[in-house]
Design a protein around this motif. Structure first.
Motif, mmCIF file in Angstrom:
data_model
loop_
_atom_site.group_PDB
_atom_site.id
_atom_site.type_symbol
_atom_site.label_atom_id
_atom_site.label_comp_id
_atom_site.label_asym_id
_atom_site.label_seq_id
_atom_site.Cartn_x
_atom_site.Cartn_y
_atom_site.Cartn_z
ATOM 1 N N PHE A 7 0.835 -1.204 0.000
ATOM 2 C CA PHE A 7 0.000 0.000 0.000
ATOM 3 C C PHE A 7 0.869 1.254 0.000
ATOM 4 O O PHE A 7 0.617 2.193 -0.741
ATOM 5 C CB PHE A 7 -0.944 0.011 1.212
ATOM 6 N N ALA A 8 1.906 1.247 0.813
ATOM 7 C CA ALA A 8 2.799 2.406 0.879
ATOM 8 C C ALA A 8 3.490 2.639 -0.467
ATOM 9 O O ALA A 8 3.618 3.770 -0.926
ATOM 10 C CB ALA A 8 3.841 2.217 1.984
ATOM 11 N N CYS A 9 3.912 1.557 -1.121
ATOM 12 C CA CYS A 9 4.544 1.688 -2.433
ATOM 13 C C CYS A 9 3.555 2.209 -3.461
ATOM 14 O O CYS A 9 3.864 3.109 -4.238
ATOM 15 C CB CYS A 9 5.113 0.358 -2.901
ATOM 16 N N ALA A 10 2.344 1.646 -3.472
ATOM 17 C CA ALA A 10 1.322 2.113 -4.422
ATOM 18 C C ALA A 10 0.980 3.565 -4.163
ATOM 19 O O ALA A 10 0.841 4.359 -5.098
ATOM 20 C CB ALA A 10 0.070 1.236 -4.319
ATOM 21 N N SER A 11 0.840 3.930 -2.907
ATOM 22 C CA SER A 11 0.545 5.329 -2.585
ATOM 23 C C SER A 11 1.674 6.241 -3.034
ATOM 24 O O SER A 11 1.433 7.329 -3.539
ATOM 25 C CB SER A 11 0.330 5.503 -1.082
ATOM 26 N N GLY A 12 2.902 5.780 -2.859
ATOM 27 C CA GLY A 12 4.048 6.577 -3.289
ATOM 28 C C GLY A 12 4.087 6.752 -4.792
ATOM 29 O O GLY A 12 4.409 7.821 -5.299
ATOM 30 N N ILE A 13 3.705 5.696 -5.528
ATOM 31 C CA ILE A 13 3.666 5.804 -6.988
ATOM 32 C C ILE A 13 2.580 6.775 -7.407
ATOM 33 O O ILE A 13 2.784 7.646 -8.234
ATOM 34 C CB ILE A 13 3.444 4.415 -7.628
ATOM 35 N N LEU A 14 1.390 6.633 -6.814
ATOM 36 C CA LEU A 14 0.279 7.493 -7.196
ATOM 37 C C LEU A 14 0.500 8.943 -6.800
ATOM 38 O O LEU A 14 0.044 9.849 -7.469
ATOM 39 C CB LEU A 14 -1.028 6.983 -6.579
ATOM 40 N N SER A 15 1.188 9.158 -5.700
ATOM 41 C CA SER A 15 1.420 10.534 -5.272
ATOM 42 C C SER A 15 2.869 10.959 -5.497
ATOM 43 O O SER A 15 3.310 11.941 -4.957
ATOM 44 C CB SER A 15 1.065 10.689 -3.787
ATOM 45 N N GLY A 16 3.584 10.231 -6.319
ATOM 46 C CA GLY A 16 4.996 10.500 -6.561
ATOM 47 C C GLY A 16 5.275 11.914 -7.014
ATOM 48 O O GLY A 16 6.298 12.489 -6.694
ATOM 49 N N MET A 17 4.332 12.481 -7.773
ATOM 50 C CA MET A 17 4.539 13.845 -8.252
ATOM 51 C C MET A 17 4.640 14.805 -7.076
ATOM 52 O O MET A 17 5.476 15.682 -7.054
ATOM 53 C CB MET A 17 3.392 14.255 -9.158
ATOM 54 N N VAL A 18 3.791 14.618 -6.097
ATOM 55 C CA VAL A 18 3.809 15.496 -4.934
ATOM 56 C C VAL A 18 5.091 15.283 -4.150
ATOM 57 O O VAL A 18 5.738 16.228 -3.744
ATOM 58 C CB VAL A 18 2.567 15.250 -4.046
ATOM 59 N N LEU A 19 5.476 14.018 -3.984
ATOM 60 C CA LEU A 19 6.692 13.731 -3.233
ATOM 61 C C LEU A 19 7.913 14.300 -3.933
ATOM 62 O O LEU A 19 8.786 14.871 -3.310
ATOM 63 C CB LEU A 19 6.852 12.215 -3.048
ATOM 64 N N GLN A 20 7.966 14.173 -5.266
ATOM 65 C CA GLN A 20 9.126 14.678 -5.986
ATOM 66 C C GLN A 20 9.205 16.191 -5.928
ATOM 67 O O GLN A 20 10.261 16.738 -5.752
ATOM 68 C CB GLN A 20 9.049 14.254 -7.454
ATOM 69 N N THR A 21 8.081 16.861 -6.102
ATOM 70 C CA THR A 21 8.131 18.305 -6.173
ATOM 71 C C THR A 21 8.232 18.949 -4.799
ATOM 72 O O THR A 21 8.666 20.074 -4.689
ATOM 73 C CB THR A 21 6.906 18.868 -6.906
ATOM 74 N N ALA A 22 7.850 18.222 -3.753
ATOM 75 C CA ALA A 22 7.940 18.797 -2.411
ATOM 76 C C ALA A 22 9.384 19.107 -2.056
ATOM 77 O O ALA A 22 9.658 20.046 -1.340
ATOM 78 C CB ALA A 22 7.331 17.837 -1.386
ATOM 79 N N SER A 23 10.314 18.314 -2.599
ATOM 80 C CA SER A 23 11.719 18.554 -2.290
ATOM 81 C C SER A 23 12.366 19.531 -3.272
ATOM 82 O O SER A 23 13.532 19.849 -3.155
ATOM 83 C CB SER A 23 12.485 17.235 -2.303
ATOM 84 N N ALA A 24 11.613 19.979 -4.248
ATOM 85 C CA ALA A 24 12.159 20.863 -5.273
ATOM 86 C C ALA A 24 11.927 22.325 -4.921
ATOM 87 O O ALA A 24 11.451 23.101 -5.727
ATOM 88 C CB ALA A 24 11.528 20.516 -6.619
ATOM 89 N N ALA A 25 12.245 22.703 -3.683
ATOM 90 C CA ALA A 25 11.969 24.060 -3.208
ATOM 91 C C ALA A 25 12.798 25.109 -3.921
ATOM 92 O O ALA A 25 12.343 26.214 -4.132
ATOM 93 C CB ALA A 25 12.185 24.139 -1.704
ATOM 94 N N ASP A 26 14.007 24.775 -4.296
ATOM 95 C CA ASP A 26 14.866 25.721 -4.983
ATOM 96 C C ASP A 26 15.016 25.283 -6.434
ATOM 97 O O ASP A 26 15.165 24.100 -6.721
ATOM 98 C CB ASP A 26 16.244 25.781 -4.324
ATOM 99 N N ASN A 27 14.976 26.242 -7.325
ATOM 100 C CA ASN A 27 15.148 25.948 -8.733
ATOM 101 C C ASN A 27 16.593 25.502 -8.967
ATOM 102 O O ASN A 27 17.521 26.286 -8.770
ATOM 103 C CB ASN A 27 14.816 27.203 -9.552
ATOM 104 N N PRO A 28 16.798 24.261 -9.399
ATOM 105 C CA PRO A 28 18.154 23.765 -9.614
ATOM 106 C C PRO A 28 18.774 24.257 -10.928
ATOM 107 O O PRO A 28 19.949 24.029 -11.171
ATOM 108 C CB PRO A 28 17.978 22.247 -9.628
ATOM 109 N N VAL A 29 17.976 24.924 -11.761
ATOM 110 C CA VAL A 29 18.466 25.426 -13.036
ATOM 111 C C VAL A 29 18.717 26.926 -12.893
ATOM 112 O O VAL A 29 17.817 27.687 -12.559
ATOM 113 C CB VAL A 29 17.462 25.136 -14.171
ATOM 114 N N SER A 30 19.925 27.338 -13.147
ATOM 115 C CA SER A 30 20.295 28.745 -12.998
ATOM 116 C C SER A 30 19.468 29.626 -13.928
ATOM 117 O O SER A 30 19.163 29.256 -15.058
ATOM 118 C CB SER A 30 21.779 28.946 -13.307
ATOM 119 N N TYR A 31 19.143 30.802 -13.433
ATOM 120 C CA TYR A 31 18.393 31.798 -14.184
ATOM 121 C C TYR A 31 19.358 32.499 -15.138
ATOM 122 O O TYR A 31 19.997 33.491 -14.793
ATOM 123 C CB TYR A 31 17.748 32.778 -13.197
ATOM 124 N N THR A 32 19.489 31.931 -16.329
ATOM 125 C CA THR A 32 20.421 32.455 -17.325
ATOM 126 C C THR A 32 19.675 32.727 -18.623
ATOM 127 O O THR A 32 18.560 32.235 -18.832
ATOM 128 C CB THR A 32 21.542 31.438 -17.620
#
Length: 128
Positions: A7-32
């Motif tokens: 269940f935890a794995c399935a939930s992680g797959i279904l909500s993976g977008m939220v989990l991935q973007t939650a850690s993306a607080a800072d833009n890793p691509v320089s503003y160039t």
């Protein structure tokens, strides 16, 4: 226990977008200039039908879309990570996902798009 793990794995797959973007607080691509140019290309290919070529969303017959040059009117956040999440996962009833559940833009393309959106908005909201 195995059922809970599955269940935890399935939930992680279904909500993976939220989990991935939650850690993306800072833009890793320089503003160039290069990132902004790449973002503009992605924008013109994927976003201009709803948001207009200039981002002002005037006269779109496809959807009700916010003016990307005026962050103060955005309903779903103004930070880079919120913009990233809205593009990747969709937002509200009118903004479809452009990540894995949509046209499958890669994260780096979405971050370039965030940089482009910053470049057409108020100077005070642009990265330094």
């Amino acid at each position: 226990m195995l059922r809970g793990l599955l269940f935890a794995c399935a939930s992680g797959i279904l909500s993976g977008m939220v989990l991935q973007t939650a850690s993306a607080a800072d833009n890793p691509v320089s503003y160039t200039k290069e990132s902004i140019a790449r973002g503009k290309t992605v924008y013109l290919q994927n976003c201009q039908d709803c948001h207009g070529e200039d981002g002002k969303a005037q006269g779109s017959a496809i959807a009700v879309a916010p003016d990307l040059t005026r962050p103060e009117v955005w309903q779903y956040g103004q930070t880079d990570d919120q913009i990233f999440s809205n593009i990747r996962n969709g937002a509200g009833d009118n903004m479809p996902p452009f990540g894995p559940l949509g046209p499958d833009l890669k994260d780096a393309q979405i971050w370039d798009l965030v940089n482009f959106i910053r470049s057409i908005g108020p100077e005070s909201k642009r990265p330094k």
